[in-house]
Enzyme design. Sequence first.
Site, PDB file in Angstrom:
ATOM      1  N   LYS A   1      42.670  41.943  41.719  1.00  0.00           N
ATOM      2  CA  LYS A   1      43.988  42.321  41.183  1.00  0.00           C
ATOM      3  C   LYS A   1      43.889  43.593  40.332  1.00  0.00           C
ATOM      4  O   LYS A   1      44.665  44.525  40.507  1.00  0.00           O
ATOM      5  CB  LYS A   1      44.590  41.179  40.339  1.00  0.00           C
ATOM      6  CG  LYS A   1      44.729  39.862  41.097  1.00  0.00           C
ATOM      7  CD  LYS A   1      45.355  38.780  40.239  1.00  0.00           C
ATOM      8  CE  LYS A   1      44.498  38.331  39.065  1.00  0.00           C
ATOM      9  NZ  LYS A   1      43.292  37.564  39.425  1.00  0.00           N
TER      10      LYS A   1
ATOM     11  N   ARG B   1      50.927  33.253  35.624  1.00  0.00           N
ATOM     12  CA  ARG B   1      49.831  32.372  36.028  1.00  0.00           C
ATOM     13  C   ARG B   1      50.213  30.907  35.937  1.00  0.00           C
ATOM     14  O   ARG B   1      49.381  30.041  36.249  1.00  0.00           O
ATOM     15  CB  ARG B   1      48.618  32.617  35.144  1.00  0.00           C
ATOM     16  CG  ARG B   1      47.569  33.556  35.759  1.00  0.00           C
ATOM     17  CD  ARG B   1      46.549  33.823  34.697  1.00  0.00           C
ATOM     18  NE  ARG B   1      45.241  34.142  35.165  1.00  0.00           N
ATOM     19  CZ  ARG B   1      44.748  35.375  35.241  1.00  0.00           C
ATOM     20  NH1 ARG B   1      45.488  36.409  34.982  1.00  0.00           N
ATOM     21  NH2 ARG B   1      43.492  35.562  35.604  1.00  0.00           N
TER      22      ARG B   1
ATOM     23  N   ARG C   1      29.921  41.575  38.476  1.00  0.00           N
ATOM     24  CA  ARG C   1      30.572  42.301  37.387  1.00  0.00           C
ATOM     25  C   ARG C   1      29.963  41.902  36.042  1.00  0.00           C
ATOM     26  O   ARG C   1      29.767  42.734  35.173  1.00  0.00           O
ATOM     27  CB  ARG C   1      32.077  42.016  37.400  1.00  0.00           C
ATOM     28  CG  ARG C   1      32.807  42.795  36.321  1.00  0.00           C
ATOM     29  CD  ARG C   1      34.309  42.671  36.421  1.00  0.00           C
ATOM     30  NE  ARG C   1      34.747  41.322  36.102  1.00  0.00           N
ATOM     31  CZ  ARG C   1      36.005  40.916  36.202  1.00  0.00           C
ATOM     32  NH1 ARG C   1      36.929  41.738  36.662  1.00  0.00           N
ATOM     33  NH2 ARG C   1      36.339  39.688  35.890  1.00  0.00           N
TER      34      ARG C   1
ATOM     35  N   ARG D   1      37.351  28.807  35.511  1.00  0.00           N
ATOM     36  CA  ARG D   1      38.501  29.677  35.781  1.00  0.00           C
ATOM     37  C   ARG D   1      39.093  29.367  37.155  1.00  0.00           C
ATOM     38  O   ARG D   1      40.310  29.339  37.318  1.00  0.00           O
ATOM     39  CB  ARG D   1      38.084  31.147  35.706  1.00  0.00           C
ATOM     40  CG  ARG D   1      37.850  31.596  34.280  1.00  0.00           C
ATOM     41  CD  ARG D   1      37.012  32.843  34.189  1.00  0.00           C
ATOM     42  NE  ARG D   1      37.636  34.017  34.755  1.00  0.00           N
ATOM     43  CZ  ARG D   1      36.981  35.152  35.011  1.00  0.00           C
ATOM     44  NH1 ARG D   1      35.688  35.239  34.753  1.00  0.00           N
ATOM     45  NH2 ARG D   1      37.612  36.170  35.520  1.00  0.00           N
TER      46      ARG D   1
HETATM   47  P1  B4P Z   1      38.938  42.482  39.541  1.00  0.00           P
HETATM   48  O1  B4P Z   1      39.848  43.454  40.220  1.00  0.00           O
HETATM   49  O2  B4P Z   1      38.533  42.848  38.144  1.00  0.00           O
HETATM   50  O3  B4P Z   1      39.509  41.021  39.517  1.00  0.00           O
HETATM   51  P2  B4P Z   1      40.797  40.340  38.880  1.00  0.00           P
HETATM   52  O4  B4P Z   1      41.409  39.618  40.016  1.00  0.00           O
HETATM   53  O5  B4P Z   1      41.664  41.371  38.178  1.00  0.00           O
HETATM   54  O6  B4P Z   1      40.105  39.422  37.755  1.00  0.00           O
HETATM   55  P3  B4P Z   1      40.381  38.319  36.645  1.00  0.00           P
HETATM   56  O7  B4P Z   1      41.193  37.217  37.183  1.00  0.00           O
HETATM   57  O8  B4P Z   1      38.995  38.047  36.178  1.00  0.00           O
HETATM   58  O9  B4P Z   1      41.040  38.956  35.404  1.00  0.00           O
HETATM   59  P4  B4P Z   1      42.113  38.758  34.271  1.00  0.00           P
HETATM   60  O10 B4P Z   1      41.741  39.895  33.427  1.00  0.00           O
HETATM   61  O11 B4P Z   1      43.499  38.754  34.840  1.00  0.00           O
HETATM   62  O12 B4P Z   1      37.680  42.342  40.470  1.00  0.00           O
HETATM   63  C1  B4P Z   1      36.542  41.580  40.129  1.00  0.00           C
HETATM   64  C2  B4P Z   1      35.263  42.226  40.667  1.00  0.00           C
HETATM   65  O13 B4P Z   1      35.289  42.330  42.080  1.00  0.00           O
HETATM   66  C3  B4P Z   1      35.050  43.648  40.151  1.00  0.00           C
HETATM   67  O14 B4P Z   1      33.713  43.792  39.820  1.00  0.00           O
HETATM   68  C4  B4P Z   1      35.424  44.540  41.330  1.00  0.00           C
HETATM   69  O15 B4P Z   1      34.733  45.760  41.335  1.00  0.00           O
HETATM   70  C5  B4P Z   1      35.046  43.661  42.515  1.00  0.00           C
HETATM   71  N1  B4P Z   1      35.889  43.894  43.696  1.00  0.00           N
HETATM   72  C6  B4P Z   1      37.240  44.003  43.712  1.00  0.00           C
HETATM   73  N2  B4P Z   1      37.687  44.206  44.971  1.00  0.00           N
HETATM   74  C7  B4P Z   1      36.554  44.191  45.797  1.00  0.00           C
HETATM   75  C8  B4P Z   1      36.360  44.341  47.208  1.00  0.00           C
HETATM   76  N3  B4P Z   1      37.383  44.540  48.067  1.00  0.00           N
HETATM   77  N4  B4P Z   1      35.096  44.246  47.675  1.00  0.00           N
HETATM   78  C9  B4P Z   1      34.055  44.059  46.826  1.00  0.00           C
HETATM   79  N5  B4P Z   1      34.182  43.922  45.476  1.00  0.00           N
HETATM   80  C10 B4P Z   1      35.418  44.002  44.960  1.00  0.00           C
HETATM   81  O16 B4P Z   1      41.922  37.358  33.492  1.00  0.00           O
HETATM   82  C11 B4P Z   1      40.917  37.058  32.537  1.00  0.00           C
HETATM   83  C12 B4P Z   1      41.285  35.870  31.612  1.00  0.00           C
HETATM   84  O17 B4P Z   1      42.410  36.229  30.741  1.00  0.00           O
HETATM   85  C13 B4P Z   1      41.769  34.571  32.298  1.00  0.00           C
HETATM   86  O18 B4P Z   1      40.697  33.739  32.671  1.00  0.00           O
HETATM   87  C14 B4P Z   1      42.650  33.911  31.166  1.00  0.00           C
HETATM   88  O19 B4P Z   1      41.879  33.241  30.211  1.00  0.00           O
HETATM   89  C15 B4P Z   1      43.286  35.110  30.480  1.00  0.00           C
HETATM   90  N6  B4P Z   1      44.639  35.421  31.036  1.00  0.00           N
HETATM   91  C16 B4P Z   1      44.982  36.572  31.697  1.00  0.00           C
HETATM   92  N7  B4P Z   1      46.276  36.537  32.067  1.00  0.00           N
HETATM   93  C17 B4P Z   1      46.785  35.345  31.647  1.00  0.00           C
HETATM   94  C18 B4P Z   1      48.056  34.712  31.774  1.00  0.00           C
HETATM   95  N8  B4P Z   1      49.076  35.316  32.407  1.00  0.00           N
HETATM   96  N9  B4P Z   1      48.225  33.471  31.241  1.00  0.00           N
HETATM   97  C19 B4P Z   1      47.221  32.853  30.587  1.00  0.00           C
HETATM   98  N10 B4P Z   1      45.973  33.388  30.451  1.00  0.00           N
HETATM   99  C20 B4P Z   1      45.746  34.624  30.979  1.00  0.00           C
END
Ligand code: B4P
Length: 193
Positions: free
Chosen positions: A14, A89, A128, A145
Amino acid sequence: MFNLILFGPPGSGKGTQSENIVRHYRLHHISTGDLLRDEVSRQTPLGVEAKKYMDQGLLVPDEVVIGMISSKIDESPDARGFIFDGFPRTRAQAEALDKLLEFKNTQIHLVLSLEVPEEELMRRLLGRGETSGRSDDNEEVINKRVKEYKAKTEPVASYYNAHGKLERVKGDNSIDDTFKSLSKEIDKYLLPV
Ligand code: B4P
């Protein structure tokens, strides 16, 4: 105004794809993960509270997150549209977002769900974790998670599906190919700038 939700499990890309989308479509990016991590690093009262949940792989309480989003939307009254990354979420967050947008005479137009197998999520997040220093990118917390995602977040997809707004997109291709698949859907509503 065009409003998009980028949806998917932890590590589905995302954050990664939001950067591409913002660059091509000039949408205003709102990531609740980034907003929360900023509060944590500044050690604000909200951040101190949020950290307790994030470190355990749990969702931060709805009231905290909804309040943050509301003020973020108000900060950009002239936005071309918003991309919501990692929000909503829970069903309560989805309902609150609908109300906030309705109040501003707009709505969510499209929800793009990144579909990635569980083994690949684990591989990416552990990768990561080796460099990010993020305290939630270790095996034990990642498992929590994903569990939290299945219990509380997956139902949000059905909520938008029932409103005819959900499109599922394969998220385990390369970053560029995944972006192409997402663009194909967005282009039906908004052209890149
Ligand atoms: P990201 O792009 O960083 O993944 P994400 O889906 O954004 O991550 P996440 O769910 O952890 O984050 P959030 O900050 O929202 O990609 C991950 C990795 O994969 C990276 O290293 C990237 O380089 C790699 N990658 C991506 N695409 C790729 C591809 N095509 N091929 C290979 N590698 C690839 O959430 C973090 C925490 O914050 C949650 O656990 C929760 O505690 C809290 N939180 C956030 N929003 C909330 C909400 N709305 N309500 C309640 N709690 C919340």
